[in-house]
Design a protein around this motif. Structure first.
Motif, short mmCIF file in Angstrom:
data_model
loop_
_atom_site.label_atom_id
_atom_site.label_comp_id
_atom_site.label_asym_id
_atom_site.label_seq_id
_atom_site.Cartn_x
_atom_site.Cartn_y
_atom_site.Cartn_z
N GLU A 121 0.83 -1.21 0.00
CA GLU A 121 0.00 0.00 0.00
C GLU A 121 0.87 1.26 0.00
O GLU A 121 0.52 2.26 -0.64
CB GLU A 121 -0.93 -0.03 1.21
N ALA A 122 2.00 1.21 0.69
CA ALA A 122 2.90 2.36 0.70
C ALA A 122 3.54 2.59 -0.67
O ALA A 122 3.93 3.72 -1.00
CB ALA A 122 3.99 2.16 1.76
N LEU A 123 3.64 1.53 -1.47
CA LEU A 123 4.27 1.62 -2.79
C LEU A 123 3.26 1.84 -3.91
O LEU A 123 3.65 1.93 -5.08
CB LEU A 123 5.06 0.34 -3.08
N ALA A 124 1.97 1.91 -3.58
CA ALA A 124 0.94 2.06 -4.61
C ALA A 124 1.22 3.28 -5.48
O ALA A 124 1.45 4.40 -4.98
CB ALA A 124 -0.43 2.20 -3.95
N GLY A 125 1.26 3.06 -6.78
CA GLY A 125 1.48 4.15 -7.72
C GLY A 125 2.94 4.52 -7.94
O GLY A 125 3.23 5.44 -8.70
N LEU A 144 4.31 -16.46 -3.47
CA LEU A 144 3.50 -15.93 -4.56
C LEU A 144 2.53 -14.87 -4.06
O LEU A 144 2.30 -13.84 -4.72
CB LEU A 144 2.72 -17.07 -5.23
N GLY A 145 1.98 -15.11 -2.88
CA GLY A 145 1.02 -14.16 -2.32
C GLY A 145 1.63 -12.79 -2.08
O GLY A 145 1.00 -11.76 -2.32
N ALA A 146 2.89 -12.77 -1.64
CA ALA A 146 3.56 -11.49 -1.40
C ALA A 146 3.70 -10.71 -2.71
O ALA A 146 3.46 -9.50 -2.76
CB ALA A 146 4.93 -11.74 -0.79
N LEU A 147 4.07 -11.39 -3.78
CA LEU A 147 4.21 -10.74 -5.07
C LEU A 147 2.85 -10.29 -5.61
O LEU A 147 2.73 -9.21 -6.20
CB LEU A 147 4.88 -11.69 -6.06
N GLU A 148 1.82 -11.09 -5.38
CA GLU A 148 0.48 -10.72 -5.84
C GLU A 148 -0.02 -9.47 -5.13
O GLU A 148 -0.70 -8.62 -5.74
CB GLU A 148 -0.48 -11.89 -5.61
N ARG A 149 0.31 -9.33 -3.84
CA ARG A 149 -0.11 -8.13 -3.11
C ARG A 149 0.52 -6.87 -3.72
O ARG A 149 -0.13 -5.82 -3.83
CB ARG A 149 0.26 -8.25 -1.63
N LEU A 150 1.78 -6.99 -4.11
CA LEU A 150 2.46 -5.86 -4.74
C LEU A 150 1.89 -5.57 -6.13
O LEU A 150 1.67 -4.42 -6.50
CB LEU A 150 3.96 -6.16 -4.84
N GLU A 151 1.63 -6.64 -6.87
CA GLU A 151 1.11 -6.48 -8.23
C GLU A 151 -0.26 -5.81 -8.22
O GLU A 151 -0.57 -4.98 -9.08
CB GLU A 151 1.03 -7.84 -8.91
N LYS A 152 -1.07 -6.16 -7.24
CA LYS A 152 -2.40 -5.57 -7.15
C LYS A 152 -2.36 -4.07 -6.84
O LYS A 152 -3.34 -3.36 -7.07
CB LYS A 152 -3.23 -6.30 -6.08
N LYS A 153 -1.25 -3.62 -6.30
CA LYS A 153 -1.09 -2.19 -6.01
C LYS A 153 -0.36 -1.46 -7.14
O LYS A 153 0.06 -0.31 -6.98
CB LYS A 153 -0.34 -2.00 -4.69
N GLY A 154 -0.22 -2.14 -8.27
CA GLY A 154 0.33 -1.48 -9.44
C GLY A 154 1.82 -1.62 -9.64
O GLY A 154 2.38 -1.00 -10.55
#
Length: 360
Positions: A121-125, A144-154
């Motif tokens: 969330e801090a890295l969003a955008g 995989l879940g950690a990477l997916e969380r980052l990917e979902k934030k762009g």
């Protein structure tokens, strides 16, 4: 699908090489290391630990934000992009403010979905490459879940770092490599590059080269190797760091494989693979035959009021097959794993007969 490239500095047909000290100890140490690494054009990115939470308190835990200007000097004066580990939102904000080029999330943090979500969330955008180390436990889904969380934030420029998993037993290696974990990861997300961290797998500078070679043989995309001008005097993880000169020697000795093969070579390997395919078909048919025999045994046991699991028979079977396998050049560990898997499937299927779930 084409892989996402972490750095535009990666030479064609060469692995990405990230190198630098475990910890940014002093400004002089950081700059000395970076300048020495710059002499080897195969080094693409400079790494250094700024925040270093240790397993137990009392040891050096990094200089924190104080070290960020030192990395800025590496960028401007040495000309290498810089990467650091972040473990919380405060780290992210300070790293971005300092113009850090690449962030990575450590093994302890990647094991905590709450922490990863906050970092995402801090890295969003924000347009910045982010690498994620595998969790300390062998959990591909968590990785995989950690990477997916980052990917979902762009975050689109993602990479994975394979650093092995923690182990309780004493070993020549600091962490168990768990190569199968990385292979499974590659199967799930073939477009995300995987970088191997032989420093943390070995915990021993003498073994780094062999682990690095194995990683490249498995088609890893890069290496992260801890490098220090005076490793024996390092303030953290001294035994697993190499000098810049030793790093160059390691890179000199690595064999860079390619998946682009000439026609004649491809033809020969295709013939060998066809043999493997034929053998695999035979194995599967034999396994099916074996399972059918096991079902007949289950019906006999049920009719004669016998238990499914017969410990004496199982121990006898396992010992016999391990001994036979060893004569054929197969390790007892391998044979044991194979037969335990087969036996468990057989037990499960026999259980269905006993509970009348199936009737075949």
């Amino acid at each position: 699908m084409k892989k996402r490239i972490i750095s535009p500095l990666i030479p064609e047909h060469q692995p990405l090489v990230i190198a630098g000290p475990c910890s940014a100890e002093t400004e002089e140490q950081v700059l000395e290391t970076a300048k020495a690494l710059k002499q080897d054009q195969r080094v693409n990115v400079f790494r250094a630990g700024v925040w270093k939470p240790r397993t137990r308190p009392g040891s050096f835990e990094g200089n924190g934000s104080k070290a960020l200007p030192w990395l800025q000097r590496v960028k401007t004066e040495v000309g290498l992009p810089v990467a650091i580990e972040v473990a919380n939102v405060k780290h992210v904000y300070e790293a971005l403010k300092a113009g850090i080029d690449i962030l990575w999330i450590g093994a302890r943090t990647s094991a905590n979905p709450f922490a990863v979500q906050e970092i995402a969330e801090a890295l969003a955008g924000v347009d910045i490459p982010v690498l994620v180390k595998n969790p300390v436990n062998p959990d591909v889904a968590l990785w995989l879940g950690a990477l997916e969380r980052l990917e979902k934030k762009g975050i689109k420029d993602l990479g994975a770092i394979h650093r092995g998993v923690s182990q309780f037993e004493k070993s020549t290696l600091r962490n168990k490599p768990a190569w199968q974990m990385a292979i499974k990861f590659r199967e799930e997300v073939p477009t995300i590059p995987i970088i191997n961290d032989p420093s943390h797998i070995t915990g021993n500078r003498e073994l780094i080269g062999s682990i690095a070679q194995t990683a490249l043989d498995l088609n890893f995309d890069g290496l992260m190797i801890e490098t220090h001008p005076n490793p024996d005097e390092a303030w953290s993880d001294a035994s697993q760091q190499v000098t810049p000169e030793q790093l160059s020697c390691i890179l000199d000795q690595l064999i860079i494989r390619t998946d682009e093969t000439p026609y004649t070579v491809q033809k020969n390997i295709d013939e060998l693979r066809n043999s493997i395919n034929y053998i695999d078909d035979q194995i599967l048919e034999l396994l099916q035959f074996r399972m059918n025999v096991a079902l007949n045994i289950a019906r006999f046991k049920k009719e004669n009021n016998m238990t499914i699991f017969q410990a004496e028979r199982w121990n006898e079977l396992l010992l016999k097959n391990k001994a036979k396998g060893e004569k054929l050049g197969l390790t007892p560990t391998f044979v044991s794993k194979v037969y335990r898997t087969i036996h468990q499937e057989s037990i499960d299927n026999q259980g269905k007969i006993f509970s009348d779930v199936i009737n075949v």
